[in-house]
Every structure is written in structure tokens, then in C-alpha cells.
Design an enzyme around this catalytic site. Structure first.
Site, mmCIF file in Angstrom:
data_model
loop_
_atom_site.group_PDB
_atom_site.id
_atom_site.type_symbol
_atom_site.label_atom_id
_atom_site.label_comp_id
_atom_site.label_asym_id
_atom_site.label_seq_id
_atom_site.Cartn_x
_atom_site.Cartn_y
_atom_site.Cartn_z
ATOM 1 N N LYS A 167 0.833 -1.207 0.000
ATOM 2 C CA LYS A 167 0.000 0.000 0.000
ATOM 3 C C LYS A 167 0.866 1.254 0.000
ATOM 4 O O LYS A 167 0.580 2.225 -0.707
ATOM 5 C CB LYS A 167 -0.931 -0.005 1.216
ATOM 6 C CG LYS A 167 -1.758 1.269 1.394
ATOM 7 C CD LYS A 167 -2.724 1.511 0.240
ATOM 8 C CE LYS A 167 -3.447 2.846 0.359
ATOM 9 N NZ LYS A 167 -4.419 2.894 1.439
ATOM 10 N N LEU A 168 1.941 1.251 0.766
ATOM 11 C CA LEU A 168 2.833 2.409 0.806
ATOM 12 C C LEU A 168 3.509 2.621 -0.544
ATOM 13 O O LEU A 168 3.652 3.764 -1.009
ATOM 14 C CB LEU A 168 3.884 2.223 1.901
ATOM 15 C CG LEU A 168 3.352 2.137 3.336
ATOM 16 C CD1 LEU A 168 4.481 1.799 4.300
ATOM 17 C CD2 LEU A 168 2.677 3.449 3.754
#
Length: 282
Positions: A167-168
Site C-alpha cells: 500500500k505504501l
């Protein structure tokens, strides 16, 4: 049995609406009850009460500190009997902190699925989110029917923590694209090119992306009501840099967008949509 839901911000509220549209019964908990009374849903008095009355509970919170608070507070999740209960955590968590969440829930006999979501309010309302999940495969298979009600693309990365890292990494693309699109828009206007025409051309040229498609009308209208806030992307890019530092991995394109979103937050515009970064360039 009702699905439990904790965290009724912009995105959480959109996901709840989607679940209701899918004919699911939803019971909610929110720290400030007065903010969610208008939704007309059954409201639990505590996370413990919610877990005790629902076998599956979604969480959609701003950051890991908020998740930890829901776990550890008086009458929090960890004070409940978690045997047979499943927590689906949609929060964008810190890649290290999320490992402790797996451990704490499993130690109490519950199931925890780390499931950060890619997308904002409009795709949430349409059930078109992308979801990346990590955790036990049996937990993933158990939760998949629920995830399919809100997500169009669902990916499983078995090793705990990998979904949060993914996600990052995704949000590095998101933040960088938005900063470039915003700068191109402002530069085009400075060249006396009509903004609508400019964005239309970018949309079939080098700027073609889901980010531009999702933000074109908001940029034209200068509508900066939040689908995904400056504060949220700033937090995520900061955590991304923590990840890179822990790996001794230099990041080149993350630093400048992060600081631009940080400037928006410092100027009191943290709760505006992250496309409002356009104002810095304009």
C-alpha cells in the site's frame, strides 16, 4: 448476523453505504457517536460490544495509533472474547505496527486480516476498490466474500506485513502522479491554455492515469472536498520513507511530493483532497 464497522470517516462511510447497498446488515462504532447518529444504524457503545455482537468487524481508521487505541482502550477489542471473531483491518498501517496487530488478535483466539484498500470515496461507493491482503490463508478465504462486496480487484500476499508495504509503494505512485498532474495543470494555465482542454489532452496523452481520470473534474471545478486527504497522503509517504530507511534503500521521487503535501498540511489544508496541491503551483 450484522457486520461490524469501526471508523466512519469519508472512506469508511462510503464503504458502509456500499455494504448496505449489498443488503448487508451493519452495526457501527464511532468514537464520536453524535457524528454517526444521522446514518440511522445500530450503534454500539464500545468496540467490545460491537465484537461481541458481530462475528466479522471491519476497521477503517486513519493510522496505526488509532487502531491501537481501539484495541487497548477501556472496553476495547482486546477486552472481548475473540474466539471465532474476525477483524478485517482496512487501515493503511505502519508496516511494523501491523505485525503486532496480527499477534495480539491471534493470541486472543481471533482472526486478523490486514487489508489496506486502494481507492477513495467514488470507487468505494461502486464496490470498485482494490484490496491487498496479508494474513493466514484460511482467514483470507473466510473473508473473501465480504471483500468482494466492496472490492473489484483483490490480491493476496500471504506474509504478514507485505500488504501494508505494498500500500505504501502504491501511494508513492499516487502522490507523485498527483504532484506532477497538479504542476502540469498550473503550468498549462500560465501558458494561457484552457484548463478543461488541457486536462482533456493530458488524459489521452502522457498524463493518462487513474489519478488524472479521478481528479480531472475536481481540478476543473476546484472542488477540494476530501476523497483522500493531504494529511493521509503525507502520513503514508512519511511511513514509506521509514520503510526505505529501515532497508537502507534510498528513495528519490518520494521526498519532494511528501514535503509538498506536508506544506499543505502546515497551511491548514490537511483535510482538503490531495488534488488541492494544485494550489501550491497555481
Amino acid at each position: 448476523m450484522a457486520i461490524g464497522f469501526i471508523g466512519l470517516g469519508n472512506l469508511g462511510s462510503a464503504i458502509v453505504k456500499r455494504l448496505l447497498d449489498q443488503k448487508e446488515e451493519v452495526k457501527i462504532y464511532n468514537r464520536t457517536k453524535s457524528k454517526v447518529e444521522h446514518m440511522g444504524l445500530d450503534i454500539a457503545n464500545s468496540p467490545k460490544e460491537l465484537v461481541e455482537e458481530c462475528d466479522t468487524v471491519f476497521m477503517c481508521l486513519f493510522e496505526s495509533a488509532a487502531v491501537e487505541n481501539i484495541f487497548e482502550m477501556q472496553n476495547g477489542i482486546l477486552s472481548a472474547d475473540l474466539k471465532g471473531k474476525t477483524i478485517i483491518d482496512l487501515t493503511t498501517n505502519h508496516y511494523e505496527k501491523v505485525l503486532t496487530f496480527h499477534e495480539k488478535i491471534e493470541k486472543k483466539g481471533g482472526n486478523y486480516l490486514e487489508s489496506p484498500i486502494f481507492g477513495s470515496v467514488p470507487p468505494a461507493l461502486q464496490g470498485a476498490l482494490t484490496i491487498v491482503t496479508s494474513g493466514k490463508e484460511s482467514t483470507f478465504e473466510l473473508c473473501k466474500p465480504f471483500l468482494q462486496k466492496i472490492g473489484k480487484e483483490i490480491f493476496y500476499l500471504k506474509e504478514k506485513g507485505k500488504a501494508s508495504k505494498m500500500k505504501l509503494i502504491n501511494n508513492l505512485c499516487l502522490g507523485s502522479f498527483m504532484a506532477t498532474i497538479a504542476e502540469c495543470t498550473a503550468l498549462g494555465e500560465a501558458c494561457d491554455i484552457n484548463k478543461s482542454e488541457l486536462l482533456k489532452i493530458l488524459g489521452v496523452g502522457g498524463g493518462q492515469s487513474l489519478v488524472l481520470k479521478g481528479k480531472t473534474q475536481k481540478l476543473i471545478d476546484e472542488d477540494f472536498s476530501a476523497h483522500f486527504s493531504n494529511s493521509a497522503i503525507y502520513k503514508d509517504l512519511h511511513t514509506l520513507q521509514d520503510l526505505a530507511y529501515s532497508m537502507n534503500q534510498p528513495l528519490y521521487t518520494a521526498a519532494i511530493p511528501k514535503e509538498l503535501f506536508g506544506k499543505m498540511k502546515k497551511e491548514g489544508k490537511g483535510e482538503e483532497d490531495f488534488c488541492s496541491i494544485y494550489k501550491l503551483f497555481k
